[in-house]
Design an enzyme around this catalytic site. Sequence first.
Site, PDB file in Angstrom:
ATOM      1  N   HIS A  29       2.500   3.252  -9.055  1.00 13.90           N
ATOM      2  CA  HIS A  29       2.405   1.800  -9.276  1.00 13.90           C
ATOM      3  C   HIS A  29       3.658   1.291  -9.994  1.00 13.90           C
ATOM      4  O   HIS A  29       4.162   0.209  -9.718  1.00 13.90           O
ATOM      5  CB  HIS A  29       1.159   1.462 -10.085  1.00 13.90           C
ATOM      6  CG  HIS A  29      -0.121   1.760  -9.347  1.00 13.90           C
ATOM      7  ND1 HIS A  29      -0.308   1.446  -8.025  1.00 13.90           N
ATOM      8  CD2 HIS A  29      -1.278   2.360  -9.748  1.00 13.90           C
ATOM      9  CE1 HIS A  29      -1.517   1.825  -7.638  1.00 13.90           C
ATOM     10  NE2 HIS A  29      -2.122   2.390  -8.659  1.00 13.90           N
TER      11      HIS A  29
ATOM     12  N   TRP B 155     -11.396  -3.110  -8.811  1.00 18.29           N
ATOM     13  CA  TRP B 155     -12.063  -2.803 -10.093  1.00 18.29           C
ATOM     14  C   TRP B 155     -12.838  -1.499  -9.986  1.00 18.29           C
ATOM     15  O   TRP B 155     -13.145  -0.866 -10.991  1.00 18.29           O
ATOM     16  CB  TRP B 155     -13.034  -3.925 -10.486  1.00 18.29           C
ATOM     17  CG  TRP B 155     -12.403  -5.244 -10.804  1.00 18.29           C
ATOM     18  CD1 TRP B 155     -12.476  -6.375 -10.044  1.00 18.29           C
ATOM     19  CD2 TRP B 155     -11.612  -5.596 -11.956  1.00 18.29           C
ATOM     20  NE1 TRP B 155     -11.780  -7.405 -10.641  1.00 18.29           N
ATOM     21  CE2 TRP B 155     -11.251  -6.956 -11.821  1.00 18.29           C
ATOM     22  CE3 TRP B 155     -11.180  -4.900 -13.083  1.00 18.29           C
ATOM     23  CZ2 TRP B 155     -10.479  -7.623 -12.775  1.00 18.29           C
ATOM     24  CZ3 TRP B 155     -10.412  -5.571 -14.036  1.00 18.29           C
ATOM     25  CH2 TRP B 155     -10.066  -6.913 -13.871  1.00 18.29           C
TER      26      TRP B 155
ATOM     27  N   ASP C 173       0.826  -1.208   0.000  1.00 16.00           N
ATOM     28  CA  ASP C 173       0.000   0.000   0.000  1.00 16.00           C
ATOM     29  C   ASP C 173       0.862   1.261   0.000  1.00 16.00           C
ATOM     30  O   ASP C 173       1.944   1.276   0.595  1.00 16.00           O
ATOM     31  CB  ASP C 173      -0.911  -0.024   1.240  1.00 16.00           C
ATOM     32  CG  ASP C 173      -2.081   0.930   1.101  1.00 16.00           C
ATOM     33  OD1 ASP C 173      -2.339   1.405  -0.034  1.00 16.00           O
ATOM     34  OD2 ASP C 173      -2.748   1.212   2.110  1.00 16.00           O
TER      35      ASP C 173
ATOM     36  N   LEU D 135      11.978 -20.074  -4.734  1.00 17.46           N
ATOM     37  CA  LEU D 135      11.031 -19.141  -4.101  1.00 17.46           C
ATOM     38  C   LEU D 135       9.682 -19.311  -4.782  1.00 17.46           C
ATOM     39  O   LEU D 135       9.594 -19.263  -6.017  1.00 17.46           O
ATOM     40  CB  LEU D 135      11.522 -17.698  -4.249  1.00 17.46           C
ATOM     41  CG  LEU D 135      10.534 -16.619  -3.794  1.00 17.46           C
ATOM     42  CD1 LEU D 135      10.344 -16.649  -2.273  1.00 17.46           C
ATOM     43  CD2 LEU D 135      11.005 -15.225  -4.215  1.00 17.46           C
TER      44      LEU D 135
ATOM     45  N   GLY E 282      -0.091   5.357  -4.442  1.00 12.64           N
ATOM     46  CA  GLY E 282      -0.779   6.594  -4.834  1.00 12.64           C
ATOM     47  C   GLY E 282      -0.222   7.794  -4.086  1.00 12.64           C
ATOM     48  O   GLY E 282       0.069   8.844  -4.681  1.00 12.64           O
ATOM     49  N   ARG E 283      -0.043   7.649  -2.775  1.00 12.39           N
ATOM     50  CA  ARG E 283       0.467   8.770  -1.963  1.00 12.39           C
ATOM     51  C   ARG E 283       1.914   9.083  -2.323  1.00 12.39           C
ATOM     52  O   ARG E 283       2.329  10.233  -2.348  1.00 12.39           O
ATOM     53  CB  ARG E 283       0.347   8.427  -0.461  1.00 12.39           C
ATOM     54  CG  ARG E 283      -1.061   8.676   0.076  1.00 12.39           C
ATOM     55  CD  ARG E 283      -1.260   8.010   1.403  1.00 12.39           C
ATOM     56  NE  ARG E 283      -1.440   6.568   1.241  1.00 12.39           N
ATOM     57  CZ  ARG E 283      -1.291   5.685   2.217  1.00 12.39           C
ATOM     58  NH1 ARG E 283      -0.935   6.086   3.421  1.00 12.39           N
ATOM     59  NH2 ARG E 283      -1.502   4.411   2.004  1.00 12.39           N
TER      60      ARG E 283
ATOM     61  N   SER F  72      -6.972  -6.273  -5.686  1.00 10.85           N
ATOM     62  CA  SER F  72      -8.060  -6.934  -4.946  1.00 10.85           C
ATOM     63  C   SER F  72      -9.329  -6.971  -5.789  1.00 10.85           C
ATOM     64  O   SER F  72      -9.452  -6.233  -6.782  1.00 10.85           O
ATOM     65  CB  SER F  72      -8.334  -6.175  -3.639  1.00 10.85           C
ATOM     66  OG  SER F  72      -9.038  -4.989  -3.910  1.00 10.85           O
ATOM     67  N   SER F  73     -10.273  -7.803  -5.359  1.00  9.95           N
ATOM     68  CA  SER F  73     -11.544  -7.865  -6.107  1.00  9.95           C
ATOM     69  C   SER F  73     -12.269  -6.520  -6.022  1.00  9.95           C
ATOM     70  O   SER F  73     -13.113  -6.217  -6.856  1.00  9.95           O
ATOM     71  CB  SER F  73     -12.410  -9.021  -5.607  1.00  9.95           C
ATOM     72  OG  SER F  73     -12.188  -9.304  -4.254  1.00  9.95           O
TER      73      SER F  73
HETATM   74  C1  FPP Z   1      -2.037  -0.016  -3.361  1.00 13.60           C
HETATM   75  O1  FPP Z   1      -1.550   1.303  -3.259  1.00 13.60           O
HETATM   76  C2  FPP Z   1      -1.433  -0.694  -4.517  1.00 13.60           C
HETATM   77  C3  FPP Z   1      -2.120  -1.304  -5.522  1.00 13.60           C
HETATM   78  C4  FPP Z   1      -3.581  -1.376  -5.592  1.00 13.60           C
HETATM   79  C5  FPP Z   1      -1.428  -1.905  -6.664  1.00 13.60           C
HETATM   80  C6  FPP Z   1      -0.232  -2.739  -6.347  1.00 13.60           C
HETATM   81  C7  FPP Z   1       0.525  -2.906  -7.573  1.00 13.60           C
HETATM   82  C8  FPP Z   1       1.862  -2.830  -7.666  1.00 13.60           C
HETATM   83  C9  FPP Z   1       2.765  -2.668  -6.516  1.00 13.60           C
HETATM   84  C10 FPP Z   1       2.446  -2.877  -9.011  1.00 13.60           C
HETATM   85  C11 FPP Z   1       3.431  -3.948  -9.265  1.00 13.60           C
HETATM   86  C12 FPP Z   1       2.938  -5.306  -9.052  1.00 13.60           C
HETATM   87  C13 FPP Z   1       3.344  -6.380  -9.759  1.00 13.60           C
HETATM   88  C14 FPP Z   1       2.992  -7.705  -9.250  1.00 13.60           C
HETATM   89  C15 FPP Z   1       4.113  -6.282 -11.004  1.00 13.60           C
HETATM   90  P1  FPP Z   1      -2.588   2.504  -3.392  1.00 13.60           P
HETATM   91  O2  FPP Z   1      -2.726   2.834  -4.837  1.00 13.60           O
HETATM   92  O3  FPP Z   1      -3.870   2.157  -2.699  1.00 13.60           O
HETATM   93  O4  FPP Z   1      -1.835   3.664  -2.634  1.00 13.60           O
HETATM   94  P2  FPP Z   1      -2.505   4.828  -1.747  1.00 13.60           P
HETATM   95  O5  FPP Z   1      -3.100   4.151  -0.544  1.00 13.60           O
HETATM   96  O6  FPP Z   1      -1.326   5.694  -1.399  1.00 13.60           O
HETATM   97  O7  FPP Z   1      -3.505   5.520  -2.607  1.00 13.60           O
END
Ligand code: FPP
Length: 249
Positions: free
Chosen positions: A34, A66, A17, A128, A20-21, A62-63
């Site tokens: 990302h 979307w 997580d 792994l 975005g921030r 996650s589901s």
């Molecule tokens: C949550 O952060 C992150 C995601 C929903 C996407 C996770 C995806 C990756 C780390 C990309 C790489 C993955 C692979 C397997 C190649 P958020 O967007 O909710 O962040 P925020 O809470 O700061 O808004």
Amino acid sequence: MPPQSATPPRHIAIVMDGNGRWAKARHRPRSFGHNAGRKAVREVVEGCLRQGVRTLTLFAFSSENWQRPQEEVGALMELFMRALDKEVEELHDQGVRLRFVGDLGAFDTPLHKRMLAAMTRTAGNDKLHLNIAVNYGGRWDIVQAARKVAEAVVRGELHINDIHEQQLDQGMCLAELPPLDLFIRTGGESRVSNFLLWQLAYAELYFTETLWPDFDQASLQHAIEDYARRERRYGRVSEQVNQTRSTPG
Ligand code: FPP
């Protein structure tokens, strides 16, 4: 970085997580975060290989994800495609077995096909086990396991009195992998967000303020060291745990 001397966790799961921030702090679009998050995935895979962690499960989509703006969902799908095209051969060379867990049928055919091809390509590896949870939800996992048990009952292969934890356990997505030892969530929130609900029963929880793109091998080592200091009692008292430890054999 020297490897840990204590036994590392057998299985680590991470809610990645904070992308975005991280991007917002740099006045960039969320997709930039990302993308940076993808590099952190590489770091953590390297870290697990170095420290002898044999199973790593990452929550990539996650589901519920979307429901994010269409533009962000599209960017994430693009990112998964690119990551698969670029990373699979290197992971294969490193002995990584890649699995996608979740309801994969919801993805576009080209992405779905690439996921299946990556799983087939790396199926013989054992150094792994890297599980990427996509279109995954912990409740969904329990429901699909319950459905398998119900189907066995309907077929007459299983009696209702013979349904125990083990029967459900066998139907879960990560059934044949070691139990989850350490759950990590980056980004400062202290919640589980419908990740591995069943598997979390006796996992140790570790929450960190570090945003996912900043999570590196040193951060992973820090989490593992924190885990090594925990006393896992599984419902027993401390004296019993210590007695078991000091009893030879
Ligand atoms: C949550 O952060 C992150 C995601 C929903 C996407 C996770 C995806 C990756 C780390 C990309 C790489 C993955 C692979 C397997 C190649 P958020 O967007 O909710 O962040 P925020 O809470 O700061 O808004």
